[in-house]
Design an enzyme around this catalytic site. Structure first.
Site, PDB file in Angstrom:
ATOM      1  N   SER A 171       0.795  -1.335   0.005  1.00 33.21           N
ATOM      2  CA  SER A 171       0.090  -0.027   0.006  1.00 33.21           C
ATOM      3  C   SER A 171       0.784   1.356   0.031  1.00 33.21           C
ATOM      4  CB  SER A 171      -0.909   0.183   1.031  1.00 33.21           C
ATOM      5  OG  SER A 171      -0.201  -0.307   2.363  1.00 33.21           O
ATOM      6  N   HIS A 225       0.917   4.892   4.778  1.00 33.83           N
ATOM      7  CA  HIS A 225       0.395   5.412   3.682  1.00 33.83           C
ATOM      8  C   HIS A 225       0.627   7.040   3.548  1.00 33.83           C
ATOM      9  CE1 HIS A 225      -3.151   2.491   3.815  1.00 33.83           C
ATOM     10  NE2 HIS A 225      -1.837   1.671   3.481  1.00 33.83           N
TER      11      HIS A 225
END
Length: 318
Positions: A171, A225
């Site tokens: 991610s 992230h």
């Protein structure tokens, strides 16, 4: 061609043709020539301040389908981690292990996933974002920049959480690709017109909205992230300083080779160190067991050959 639409709206018959020397042309009959010329002039006069009439930002390939190779690599590593039990322990992001010098985890953790749903989510959005990034910056430069952004996300998590942090997944790479796409709006600042800042701000705002929608949730590692996204913004800003550099085939080839090296070498180094450490531990256990066997046998022999009263007095003396 917009001129062709103008003539068609006025019922003027014409032919659109392409000439190798002059490019696209419009052919009309002699009788319609003056009427056609008048209509085109009027069209140009009415639309000379048309705010949406802009040249294409960067003509060419916008989506690179070779991002599918990145998806296949993630599928391969997921299959490998399911087939080999120690692979996940060797490659997972572990803050305590990283603090003790296991640097390869910054890279290897981006190829591991917890389950199929985790893999599918990153594969879908990674395929889309990375394909756009590779189309914009070049295949080699694009995939390398997104990969390094994912590493930047792992570094950020380690700096925030410290030795207690453990994580895995691509991610950070996906969010890094989103950051690279978001910051490409910086190139618009080179244009000197009234809409420059508006277009730049709208591009940045759209990227931030996508990050909030895709990268912020209670179940995800928001810090990783955010770190990947910010690293992508920074790398994209550096690439914007030399836009022509990414168009060179040799630069993309060198970046692709470096990307392959940064995939293979961390895994090779981590697995070799893990297997070497496991071999040393096994050898230590074997030596310890070998040293215990004679003493245990002698103790058993002495115990069996000693009267009960003598054994009791011996224990009392100790």
């Amino acid at each position: 061609m917009d001129w062709s639409l103008v003539l068609a709206s006025q019922g003027i018959e014409h032919i659109v043709d392409r000439d190798e020397a002059t490019g696209w042309t419009l052919s009309v009959t002699v009788g319609d020539y003056e009427k056609a010329l008048t209509q085109i002039r009027q069209y140009r006069l009415e639309n000379r301040h048309w705010r949406w009439r802009r040249p294409v930002f960067q003509p060419g390939l916008y989506f690179d389908w070779s991002s599918l190779a990145w998806v296949l690599l993630n599928i391969f590593f997921y299959w490998w981690s399911e087939a080999r039990a120690d692979l996940r322990m060797t490659g997972i992001m572990d803050g305590a292990a990283l603090a003790h010098g296991e640097w390869w985890r910054l890279f290897t953790a981006t190829w591991l996933h917890a389950d199929l749903a985790h893999l599918a989510m990153n594969a879908i959005f990674g395929f889309l974002f990375l394909g756009l990034v590779m189309g914009r910056y070049g295949p080699g430069v694009g995939v390398l920049a997104a990969y390094l952004a994912g590493v930047g996300g792992n570094v950020t998590s380690w700096l925030v959480y410290g030795d207690s942090h453990r994580g895995l997944g691509a991610s950070g790479v996906v969010m890094g690709a989103l950051g690279l796409l978001t910051i490409q709006s910086v190139a618009l600042l080179k244009r000197r017109n009234a809409n420059t800042f508006r277009l730049f701000a709208s591009g940045i705002f759209a990227g931030l909205l996508l990050f909030v929608f895709l990268g912020v949730s209670l179940e995800s590692d928001v810090v990783a992230h955010l770190g990947g996204f910010i690293t992508g913004l920074l790398l994209g800003s550096l690439l914007a300083l030399a836009p022509r550099l990414t168009d060179r085939p040799r630069v993309n080839l060198a970046a692709g080779i470096l990307f392959a090296a940064l995939v293979v070498l961390p895994w090779w180094w981590g697995l070799s160190r893990h297997e070497g450490g496991q071999s040393n531990r096994d050898e230590t256990l074997r030596l310890a067991a070998r040293n215990r066997q004679p003493s245990d046998a002698n103790a058993a022999q002495d115990t069996e050959g000693t009267p009960i009263a003598q054994r009791v007095s011996s224990v009392a003396a100790r």
